[in-house]
Design an enzyme around this catalytic site. Structure first.
Site, PDB file in Angstrom:
ATOM      1  N   TYR A   1       0.812  -1.294   0.018  1.00  0.00           N
ATOM      2  CA  TYR A   1      -0.026  -0.054  -0.101  1.00  0.00           C
ATOM      3  C   TYR A   1       0.707   1.338  -0.110  1.00  0.00           C
ATOM      4  O   TYR A   1       0.250   2.241  -0.605  1.00  0.00           O
ATOM      5  CB  TYR A   1      -0.975  -0.038   1.262  1.00  0.00           C
ATOM      6  CG  TYR A   1      -2.162  -0.656   1.026  1.00  0.00           C
ATOM      7  CD1 TYR A   1      -2.317  -1.938   0.665  1.00  0.00           C
ATOM      8  CD2 TYR A   1      -3.558   0.031   1.357  1.00  0.00           C
ATOM      9  CE1 TYR A   1      -3.387  -2.418   0.593  1.00  0.00           C
ATOM     10  CE2 TYR A   1      -4.688  -0.462   1.057  1.00  0.00           C
ATOM     11  CZ  TYR A   1      -4.865  -1.954   0.721  1.00  0.00           C
ATOM     12  OH  TYR A   1      -5.952  -2.706   0.726  1.00  0.00           O
TER      13      TYR A   1
ATOM     14  N   LYS B   1       3.581 -15.208   2.221  1.00  0.00           N
ATOM     15  CA  LYS B   1       3.739 -15.821   0.929  1.00  0.00           C
ATOM     16  C   LYS B   1       5.213 -16.014   0.756  1.00  0.00           C
ATOM     17  O   LYS B   1       5.738 -15.478  -0.291  1.00  0.00           O
ATOM     18  CB  LYS B   1       3.001 -14.762  -0.135  1.00  0.00           C
ATOM     19  CG  LYS B   1       2.803 -15.682  -1.453  1.00  0.00           C
ATOM     20  CD  LYS B   1       1.720 -16.674  -1.528  1.00  0.00           C
ATOM     21  CE  LYS B   1       1.957 -17.428  -2.880  1.00  0.00           C
ATOM     22  NZ  LYS B   1       1.087 -18.663  -2.848  1.00  0.00           N
TER      23      LYS B   1
ATOM     24  N   ASP C   1      -2.331 -18.055   0.219  1.00  0.00           N
ATOM     25  CA  ASP C   1      -3.480 -18.675  -0.471  1.00  0.00           C
ATOM     26  C   ASP C   1      -4.111 -19.703   0.375  1.00  0.00           C
ATOM     27  O   ASP C   1      -5.297 -19.865  -0.003  1.00  0.00           O
ATOM     28  CB  ASP C   1      -3.001 -19.183  -1.714  1.00  0.00           C
ATOM     29  CG  ASP C   1      -1.519 -20.019  -1.781  1.00  0.00           C
ATOM     30  OD1 ASP C   1      -1.060 -19.973  -0.444  1.00  0.00           O
ATOM     31  OD2 ASP C   1      -0.920 -20.622  -2.649  1.00  0.00           O
TER      32      ASP C   1
ATOM     33  N   ASP D   1      -6.061  -7.268   3.901  1.00  0.00           N
ATOM     34  CA  ASP D   1      -7.053  -6.685   3.388  1.00  0.00           C
ATOM     35  C   ASP D   1      -7.964  -7.510   2.762  1.00  0.00           C
ATOM     36  O   ASP D   1      -9.187  -7.751   3.022  1.00  0.00           O
ATOM     37  CB  ASP D   1      -6.495  -5.635   2.373  1.00  0.00           C
ATOM     38  CG  ASP D   1      -7.864  -4.832   1.675  1.00  0.00           C
ATOM     39  OD1 ASP D   1      -8.754  -4.480   2.215  1.00  0.00           O
ATOM     40  OD2 ASP D   1      -7.917  -4.861   0.420  1.00  0.00           O
TER      41      ASP D   1
ATOM     42  N   ASP E   1     -11.602  -9.337   4.592  1.00  0.00           N
ATOM     43  CA  ASP E   1     -12.939  -9.280   3.703  1.00  0.00           C
ATOM     44  C   ASP E   1     -13.599 -10.522   3.663  1.00  0.00           C
ATOM     45  O   ASP E   1     -14.815 -10.968   3.801  1.00  0.00           O
ATOM     46  CB  ASP E   1     -12.784  -8.492   2.320  1.00  0.00           C
ATOM     47  CG  ASP E   1     -13.496  -7.288   2.417  1.00  0.00           C
ATOM     48  OD1 ASP E   1     -13.237  -6.566   3.035  1.00  0.00           O
ATOM     49  OD2 ASP E   1     -13.873  -6.535   1.142  1.00  0.00           O
TER      50      ASP E   1
END
Ligand code: IPM
Ligand code: MG
Length: 354
Positions: free
Chosen positions: A141, A188, A221, A245, A249
């Protein structure tokens, strides 16, 4: 106690839910003998319309002086023009970074009364209680980004420093200590160098400073999958800005009601920022039907984390549980049954406090 609270109602349903939060805080103040001073400031689309800036200087200055900042929601189709110079969301990113709000806490807790509202089977989500710590002022970001002169290439970079990783992992691990003593870090590291640093630093912090907290790592993932398959297995989860983020959600769907999820963004030092997870919901704005409970639960987080009023925070949370136990519903969680307005729901929570 005396506290200075800045209210940023924002756009869409923001002003409607913010009004209910204020109502509940006023009830808390009266009941417990506190003085809360409220200052309302513009932010988001409304601030672009009025001053051409989603986070005007006067708003930012008031936030800096506050003990806590309460935000309704920002954004809407009116400001979605991709060619516009600025967007409401830019104001939120600037506010996070200017106030140094590096830790975003997103509790995702299933409410027994509302399990039917989840798109997932009730037996999977019953008992879900996860606390996400999303790093909020770093990562992709805020890393270097740009677009080439001919506009045919663009880049955004995920950058984390040792210090940034340490401080968010420490906060999450401390929270884990106060809960079930389990922390999961999501990265990751099989692909990204920045994640390999994250994994090394997190492991060291946990080993040296939190040997009593059970710790594991999951790839982002795979985490997306586990959150649906076995959400009850997670307690406290720490991750970077972008993965946080996406995963929060996803996780917000577990309890089935977006209208019930608050979030807190904390810096050290300085005021915290408290907001519902839901957006500005322009489609239902102005109708008086928005669910104010997420915003009200966000004020409970403000009471706990910024004002150090744990008993008052717990009282607000119990009052919300009580009105839900009584069967009171706004339309989003009514499942076709009778429902009440935003204002009636706020009144009921305030009344249940007493
Ligand atoms: C959130 C939102 C924001 C984000 C947007 C509105 C900038 O999606 O708080 O999760 O991406 O962080
Ligand atoms: Mg988001």
């Amino acid at each position: 106690m005396q506290a200075q609270l800045v209210l940023l109602p924002g756009d869409g349903i923001g002003p409607e839910v913010a009004a209910e939060a204020r109502k509940v805080l006023a009830a808390v103040a009266a009941l417990y003998g506190h003085q809360f001073a409220f200052e309302e400031k513009i932010m988001g689309g409304i601030a672009i319309d009025e001053l051409g800036d989603p986070l005007p200087d006067g708003t930012l200055a008031a936030c800096r002086e506050a003990d806590a900042v309460l935000l309704g929601a920002v954004g809407g189709p009116k400001w979605d023009d991709p060619t516009a110079k600025t967007r409401p969301e830019a104001g939120l990113l600037t506010l996070r970074s200017e106030l140094g709000l590096f830790a975003n806490l997103r509790p995702v807790k299933a409410n027994r009364n509302l399990l039917g509202a989840s798109p997932l089977r009730s037996d999977l989500v019953d008992g879900v209680d996860i606390l996400f710590f999303r790093e909020l002022t770093g990562g992709i970001y805020f890393g270097p980004s740009g677009v080439s002169d001919d506009g045919r290439e663009a880049y955004s970079t995920m950058v984390y420093s040792v210090e940034e990783i340490e401080r968010i992992v420490r906060l999450a691990a401390e929270a884990a200590r106060g809960r079930s003593g389990r922390l999961t870090s999501v990265d990751k590291a099989n692909v990204l160098e920045v994640s390999r640093l994250w994994r090394r630093v997190a492991a060291r912090v946990m080993q040296e400073e939190f040997p009593d907290v059970a710790y594991d790592v999951v790839l982002a993932d795979a985490m997306a999958m586990h959150l649906l398959a076995r959400p009850r297995d997670f307690d406290v989860v720490v991750t970077g800005n972008m993965f946080g983020d996406l995963l929060t959600d996803e996780a917000s769907m577990l309890p089935g009601s977006l209208g019930l999820l608050p979030s807190a963004s904390l810096g050290d030092p300085g005021p915290g920022l408290y907001e519902p997870i839901h957006g500005s919901a322009p489609d239902i704005a102005g109708k008086g039907i928005a669910n104010p409970l997420a915003m009200i639960l966000a004020t409970a987080m403000a009471l706990r984390h910024s004002l150090n009023l744990a008993a008052e925070a717990a009282a607000v949370e119990s009052a919300v549980d009580a009105v839900l136990d009584d069967g009171l519903r706004t339309v989003d969680i009514a499942a076709g049954r009778p429902h009440v307005t935003t204002g009636v729901m706020g009144d009921a929570v305030a009344a249940a406090l007493a």
